[in-house]
Design a protein around this motif. Structure first.
Motif, PDB file in Angstrom:
ATOM      1  N   GLU A 169      21.285 -17.471  31.033  1.00 39.63           N
ATOM      2  CA  GLU A 169      21.444 -17.581  32.478  1.00 39.63           C
ATOM      3  C   GLU A 169      21.346 -16.220  33.159  1.00 39.63           C
ATOM      4  OE1 GLU A 169      24.308 -19.884  35.691  1.00 39.63           O
ATOM      5  OE2 GLU A 169      24.858 -19.816  33.573  1.00 39.63           O
ATOM      6  N   GLY A 170      20.536 -16.166  34.207  1.00 41.11           N
ATOM      7  CA  GLY A 170      20.341 -14.928  34.942  1.00 41.11           C
ATOM      8  C   GLY A 170      19.174 -14.089  34.454  1.00 41.11           C
ATOM      9  N   LYS A 171      18.546 -14.500  33.345  1.00 47.99           N
ATOM     10  CA  LYS A 171      17.416 -13.761  32.782  1.00 47.99           C
ATOM     11  C   LYS A 171      16.096 -14.423  33.205  1.00 47.99           C
ATOM     12  CE  LYS A 171      20.304 -11.057  30.669  1.00 47.99           C
ATOM     13  NZ  LYS A 171      20.518  -9.663  31.118  1.00 47.99           N
ATOM     14  N   PRO A 172      14.965 -13.705  33.079  1.00 46.93           N
ATOM     15  CA  PRO A 172      13.696 -14.199  33.655  1.00 46.93           C
ATOM     16  C   PRO A 172      13.208 -15.540  33.130  1.00 46.93           C
ATOM     17  CG  PRO A 172      13.523 -11.875  33.067  1.00 46.93           C
ATOM     18  CD  PRO A 172      14.834 -12.350  32.527  1.00 46.93           C
ATOM     19  N   GLY A 173      13.476 -15.854  31.862  1.00 47.49           N
ATOM     20  CA  GLY A 173      12.946 -17.084  31.295  1.00 47.49           C
ATOM     21  C   GLY A 173      13.933 -18.227  31.253  1.00 47.49           C
ATOM     22  N   PHE A 174      15.078 -18.076  31.909  1.00 44.00           N
ATOM     23  CA  PHE A 174      16.087 -19.144  31.855  1.00 44.00           C
ATOM     24  C   PHE A 174      15.838 -20.173  32.953  1.00 44.00           C
ATOM     25  CE2 PHE A 174      20.070 -21.114  33.211  1.00 44.00           C
ATOM     26  CZ  PHE A 174      20.496 -21.663  32.005  1.00 44.00           C
ATOM     27  N   VAL A 175      15.793 -21.437  32.554  1.00 42.40           N
ATOM     28  CA  VAL A 175      15.683 -22.547  33.496  1.00 42.40           C
ATOM     29  C   VAL A 175      16.676 -23.620  33.046  1.00 42.40           C
ATOM     30  CG1 VAL A 175      14.190 -24.343  34.473  1.00 42.40           C
ATOM     31  CG2 VAL A 175      13.239 -22.091  33.931  1.00 42.40           C
ATOM     32  N   PRO A 176      17.614 -23.995  33.903  1.00 39.87           N
ATOM     33  CA  PRO A 176      18.573 -25.035  33.498  1.00 39.87           C
ATOM     34  C   PRO A 176      17.889 -26.390  33.394  1.00 39.87           C
ATOM     35  CG  PRO A 176      18.861 -24.494  35.803  1.00 39.87           C
ATOM     36  CD  PRO A 176      17.854 -23.512  35.259  1.00 39.87           C
ATOM     37  N   HIS A 177      18.502 -27.279  32.658  1.00 39.10           N
ATOM     38  CA  HIS A 177      17.960 -28.629  32.501  1.00 39.10           C
ATOM     39  C   HIS A 177      19.087 -29.621  32.705  1.00 39.10           C
ATOM     40  CE1 HIS A 177      15.082 -31.622  30.874  1.00 39.10           C
ATOM     41  NE2 HIS A 177      16.167 -32.215  30.438  1.00 39.10           N
ATOM     42  N   ARG A 178      18.802 -30.719  33.358  1.00 39.95           N
ATOM     43  CA  ARG A 178      19.790 -31.770  33.552  1.00 39.95           C
ATOM     44  C   ARG A 178      19.694 -32.739  32.382  1.00 39.95           C
ATOM     45  NH1 ARG A 178      24.722 -32.850  35.445  1.00 39.95           N
ATOM     46  NH2 ARG A 178      25.012 -35.099  35.567  1.00 39.95           N
ATOM     47  N   TRP A 179      20.691 -32.691  31.514  1.00 34.67           N
ATOM     48  CA  TRP A 179      20.677 -33.542  30.326  1.00 34.67           C
ATOM     49  C   TRP A 179      21.372 -34.874  30.590  1.00 34.67           C
ATOM     50  CZ3 TRP A 179      17.318 -31.449  27.247  1.00 34.67           C
ATOM     51  CH2 TRP A 179      17.199 -30.058  27.164  1.00 34.67           C
ATOM     52  N   ALA A 180      21.554 -35.658  29.550  1.00 36.52           N
ATOM     53  CA  ALA A 180      22.254 -36.937  29.652  1.00 36.52           C
ATOM     54  C   ALA A 180      23.722 -36.711  30.022  1.00 36.52           C
ATOM     55  CB  ALA A 180      22.164 -37.676  28.316  1.00 36.52           C
ATOM     56  N   ALA A 181      24.360 -37.742  30.512  1.00 34.58           N
ATOM     57  CA  ALA A 181      25.802 -37.700  30.740  1.00 34.58           C
ATOM     58  C   ALA A 181      26.519 -37.931  29.413  1.00 34.58           C
ATOM     59  CB  ALA A 181      26.210 -38.763  31.752  1.00 34.58           C
ATOM     60  N   LEU A 182      27.710 -37.355  29.285  1.00 24.89           N
ATOM     61  CA  LEU A 182      28.513 -37.544  28.079  1.00 24.89           C
ATOM     62  C   LEU A 182      28.722 -39.023  27.787  1.00 24.89           C
ATOM     63  CD1 LEU A 182      30.396 -36.347  25.837  1.00 24.89           C
ATOM     64  CD2 LEU A 182      32.243 -36.469  27.534  1.00 24.89           C
ATOM     65  N   SER A 183      29.051 -39.785  28.810  1.00 22.79           N
ATOM     66  CA  SER A 183      29.325 -41.212  28.614  1.00 22.79           C
ATOM     67  C   SER A 183      28.098 -41.942  28.091  1.00 22.79           C
ATOM     68  CB  SER A 183      29.784 -41.850  29.926  1.00 22.79           C
ATOM     69  OG  SER A 183      28.814 -41.654  30.954  1.00 22.79           O
ATOM     70  N   ASP A 184      26.897 -41.559  28.586  1.00 18.43           N
ATOM     71  CA  ASP A 184      25.672 -42.216  28.137  1.00 18.43           C
ATOM     72  C   ASP A 184      25.410 -41.928  26.661  1.00 18.43           C
ATOM     73  OD1 ASP A 184      25.142 -43.259  30.642  1.00 18.43           O
ATOM     74  OD2 ASP A 184      23.902 -41.553  31.252  1.00 18.43           O
ATOM     75  N   ALA A 185      25.501 -40.665  26.262  1.00 12.99           N
ATOM     76  CA  ALA A 185      25.206 -40.297  24.872  1.00 12.99           C
ATOM     77  C   ALA A 185      26.154 -40.998  23.904  1.00 12.99           C
ATOM     78  CB  ALA A 185      25.295 -38.787  24.700  1.00 12.99           C
ATOM     79  N   VAL A 186      27.437 -41.010  24.224  1.00 14.57           N
ATOM     80  CA  VAL A 186      28.401 -41.677  23.343  1.00 14.57           C
ATOM     81  C   VAL A 186      28.108 -43.169  23.281  1.00 14.57           C
ATOM     82  CG1 VAL A 186      30.846 -42.215  22.962  1.00 14.57           C
ATOM     83  CG2 VAL A 186      30.177 -39.920  23.720  1.00 14.57           C
ATOM     84  N   ARG A 187      27.761 -43.769  24.417  1.00 12.93           N
ATOM     85  CA  ARG A 187      27.467 -45.206  24.432  1.00 12.93           C
ATOM     86  C   ARG A 187      26.233 -45.529  23.602  1.00 12.93           C
ATOM     87  NH1 ARG A 187      26.188 -45.697  29.262  1.00 12.93           N
ATOM     88  NH2 ARG A 187      23.971 -46.175  29.081  1.00 12.93           N
ATOM     89  N   TRP A 188      25.163 -44.725  23.729  1.00  9.90           N
ATOM     90  CA  TRP A 188      23.950 -44.977  22.934  1.00  9.90           C
ATOM     91  C   TRP A 188      24.286 -44.986  21.449  1.00  9.90           C
ATOM     92  CZ3 TRP A 188      20.962 -40.485  25.698  1.00  9.90           C
ATOM     93  CH2 TRP A 188      20.677 -40.862  27.018  1.00  9.90           C
ATOM     94  N   ILE A 189      25.065 -44.011  21.021  1.00  4.78           N
ATOM     95  CA  ILE A 189      25.419 -43.895  19.602  1.00  4.78           C
ATOM     96  C   ILE A 189      26.281 -45.079  19.166  1.00  4.78           C
ATOM     97  CG2 ILE A 189      26.691 -42.512  17.914  1.00  4.78           C
ATOM     98  CD1 ILE A 189      25.914 -40.048  19.732  1.00  4.78           C
ATOM     99  N   ARG A 190      27.293 -45.398  19.966  1.00  6.20           N
ATOM    100  CA  ARG A 190      28.196 -46.499  19.604  1.00  6.20           C
ATOM    101  C   ARG A 190      27.467 -47.837  19.583  1.00  6.20           C
ATOM    102  NH1 ARG A 190      32.824 -47.237  23.344  1.00  6.20           N
ATOM    103  NH2 ARG A 190      33.561 -48.605  21.688  1.00  6.20           N
ATOM    104  N   ASP A 191      26.631 -48.082  20.597  1.00  2.00           N
ATOM    105  CA  ASP A 191      25.926 -49.369  20.660  1.00  2.00           C
ATOM    106  C   ASP A 191      24.976 -49.537  19.475  1.00  2.00           C
ATOM    107  OD1 ASP A 191      27.261 -49.913  22.979  1.00  2.00           O
ATOM    108  OD2 ASP A 191      25.527 -49.713  24.314  1.00  2.00           O
ATOM    109  N   ALA A 192      24.502 -48.425  18.923  1.00  2.00           N
ATOM    110  CA  ALA A 192      23.621 -48.474  17.753  1.00  2.00           C
ATOM    111  C   ALA A 192      24.420 -48.489  16.448  1.00  2.00           C
ATOM    112  CB  ALA A 192      22.671 -47.283  17.767  1.00  2.00           C
ATOM    113  N   GLY A 193      25.733 -48.663  16.546  1.00  2.00           N
ATOM    114  CA  GLY A 193      26.570 -48.801  15.351  1.00  2.00           C
ATOM    115  C   GLY A 193      27.014 -47.491  14.741  1.00  2.00           C
ATOM    116  N   GLY A 194      26.812 -46.375  15.445  1.00  2.00           N
ATOM    117  CA  GLY A 194      27.147 -45.076  14.883  1.00  2.00           C
ATOM    118  C   GLY A 194      28.420 -44.485  15.442  1.00  2.00           C
TER     119      GLY A 194
END
Length: 293
Positions: A169-194
């Protein structure tokens, strides 16, 4: 050869590493061979937001005598930071999981092009095309691929130096990215039995209140595990997060976070054992482990 009864006494599990399917330096089968040579008994390949290497990894692991768990590492946004959630023991054919990972990967190329533009503004041209030469899967182009190219092109001496000069962060090649929400990632894993596991918790620069919020929300959404012993934890940090796991009733995981030879902090299979008073995540996942025949 490990079996279901032996899981309670198994110590050398490595449940966090990467291949060329994301930002690792070796193909899935080559990572499996390296893990087996290091004495790993139970292994999971956990590529970033991608499960395309699972079949090759599982076949190689079983052929080499290792037990295997399906794995993935999902990037999520929480309190303004990127947090990694490892999923273990899921059904990789589950539609919601596959679609969630596809949508998470979707923003990487536009972000990478913005990173290259930022580097061009400080006189480093051709970074996007250069980074692509290190990418096994173009959908998963990342800062690591840029860093490897910048070293090869002579702009820096090492990958850590690249991150320090150009990609944080703050350097020339840094670009933030909007990732998944915590709730979504946990749900995907749980719904797939993991089972969902917070990866390398000491790496995040949270305040105590932010870390408490992460752990509380994670548990509330059905998260079950915490990486205690990992390549980026010191002995003191492993001790701290062993206590956190017990406080929050979380299962303990162990993984090197191996990416590539001579680039990773910790070699596959060389981590300290989990403390004996912790409950290993792999015991709870016994019915999801693939065993060699």
């Amino acid at each position: 050869m490990p079996d279901a009864l032996a899981l309670n006494h198994l110590t050398n599990a490595d449940l966090h590493c990467h291949s060329t399917v994301s930002d690792g330096g070796l193909a899935p089968a080559a990572v499996a061979a390296r893990a087996a040579a290091a004495g790993v008994q139970l292994w999971a390949l956990t590529d970033h937001d991608e499960i395309g290497g699972i079949a090759e990894a599982r076949d190689a692991a079983l052929r080499l005598g290792m037990a295997y768990l399906t794995g993935v590492e999902i990037s999520v946004s929480f309190a303004g930071q990127v947090v990694h959630i490892v999923g273990l023991g899921f059904d990789e054919t589950h539609p919601a999981l596959r679609e969630g990972l596809r949508s998470t990967r979707g923003g990487r190329e536009p972000r990478a092009r913005e990173m290259a533009e930022g580097l061009a503004q400080v006189g480093i041209h051709g970074a996007f095309e250069g980074a692509l030469t290190f990418v096994g899967n173009p959908e998963l182009i990342s800062r690591t691929h840029f860093a490897r190219w910048l070293v090869e092109a002579g702009h820096c001496r090492s990958v850590p130096e690249v991150f320090h000069k150009y990609l944080t962060e703050g350097k020339p090649g840094f670009v933030p990215h909007r990732w998944a929400a915590l709730s979504d990632a946990v749900r995907w894993i749980r719904d797939a039995g993991g089972m969902a596991v917070i990866a390398h918790p000491a790496r995040y620069k949270f305040t105590p209140n932010e870390e408490l919020a992460l752990l509380t929300d994670f548990v509330a959404h059905g998260g079950r595990g915490l990486e205690v012993v990992t390549g980026s934890h010191s002995a003191a940090e492993a001790l701290k997060y062993a206590g956190v796991a017990k406080e929050f009733g979380l299962l303990a995981s162990r993984g090197s976070d191996f990416h590539a030879p001579e680039e990773s902090r910790t070699e596959l299979g060389t981590l300290p054992d989990l403390s004996g008073d912790l409950d290993p995540v792999w015991v709870a996942l016994a019915d999801r482990v693939h065993f060699p025949h």
